[in-house]
Design a protein around this motif. Sequence first.
Motif, PDB file in Angstrom:
ATOM      1  N   THR A 117     -11.953 -19.241 -13.271  1.00  0.00           N
ATOM      2  CA  THR A 117     -11.661 -19.127 -11.873  1.00  0.00           C
ATOM      3  C   THR A 117     -12.695 -18.832 -10.999  1.00  0.00           C
ATOM      4  O   THR A 117     -13.000 -19.730 -10.113  1.00  0.00           O
ATOM      5  N   LEU A 118     -13.794 -18.141 -11.427  1.00  0.00           N
ATOM      6  CA  LEU A 118     -14.886 -17.933 -10.637  1.00  0.00           C
ATOM      7  C   LEU A 118     -15.905 -19.097 -10.859  1.00  0.00           C
ATOM      8  O   LEU A 118     -16.391 -19.535  -9.842  1.00  0.00           O
ATOM      9  N   GLU A 119     -16.076 -19.728 -12.154  1.00  0.00           N
ATOM     10  CA  GLU A 119     -16.721 -20.784 -12.110  1.00  0.00           C
ATOM     11  C   GLU A 119     -16.172 -22.230 -11.570  1.00  0.00           C
ATOM     12  O   GLU A 119     -16.896 -22.857 -10.623  1.00  0.00           O
ATOM     13  N   ALA A 120     -14.698 -22.222 -11.453  1.00  0.00           N
ATOM     14  CA  ALA A 120     -14.201 -23.270 -10.763  1.00  0.00           C
ATOM     15  C   ALA A 120     -14.384 -23.248  -9.052  1.00  0.00           C
ATOM     16  O   ALA A 120     -14.274 -24.335  -8.534  1.00  0.00           O
ATOM     17  N   ALA A 121     -14.626 -21.995  -8.825  1.00  0.00           N
ATOM     18  CA  ALA A 121     -14.552 -21.793  -7.184  1.00  0.00           C
ATOM     19  C   ALA A 121     -15.915 -22.100  -6.851  1.00  0.00           C
ATOM     20  O   ALA A 121     -16.372 -21.987  -5.564  1.00  0.00           O
ATOM     21  N   ARG A 122     -16.994 -22.111  -7.687  1.00  0.00           N
ATOM     22  CA  ARG A 122     -18.399 -22.615  -7.087  1.00  0.00           C
ATOM     23  C   ARG A 122     -18.499 -23.851  -6.502  1.00  0.00           C
ATOM     24  O   ARG A 122     -17.760 -24.725  -6.964  1.00  0.00           O
ATOM     25  N   PRO A 123     -19.226 -24.160  -5.583  1.00  0.00           N
ATOM     26  CA  PRO A 123     -19.516 -25.336  -4.974  1.00  0.00           C
ATOM     27  C   PRO A 123     -20.010 -26.369  -5.841  1.00  0.00           C
ATOM     28  O   PRO A 123     -20.648 -25.980  -6.813  1.00  0.00           O
ATOM     29  N   PHE A 124     -19.592 -27.660  -5.714  1.00  0.00           N
ATOM     30  CA  PHE A 124     -20.220 -28.854  -6.588  1.00  0.00           C
ATOM     31  C   PHE A 124     -21.706 -28.835  -6.522  1.00  0.00           C
ATOM     32  O   PHE A 124     -22.048 -29.217  -7.592  1.00  0.00           O
ATOM     33  N   TRP A 125     -22.397 -28.610  -5.458  1.00  0.00           N
ATOM     34  CA  TRP A 125     -23.870 -28.755  -5.365  1.00  0.00           C
ATOM     35  C   TRP A 125     -24.381 -27.659  -6.316  1.00  0.00           C
ATOM     36  O   TRP A 125     -25.704 -27.632  -6.477  1.00  0.00           O
TER      37      TRP A 125
END
Length: 75
Positions: free
Chosen positions: A59-67
Amino acid sequence: MTQTNAPLMPRASLLAMIAGRAPKPALQTMIATARERRQLAALPEQRLEDLGLTRAEATLEAARPFWDAPRAWRR
């Protein structure tokens, strides 16, 4: 009517094909990162265990912005 199981082409790839050019590597990396993070967020618990991840880590990784991609992912 025939039905196909072929995956849909990503929108950015389709737009690049129409424009007659491929997206720049940085843009490709950002698009891939966003897609991979969406897929990571959707994985069931068993698959996360196979990867050695907890739901909280995913969840933490998935919440990071795409850039915000790690340097190792960049071309």
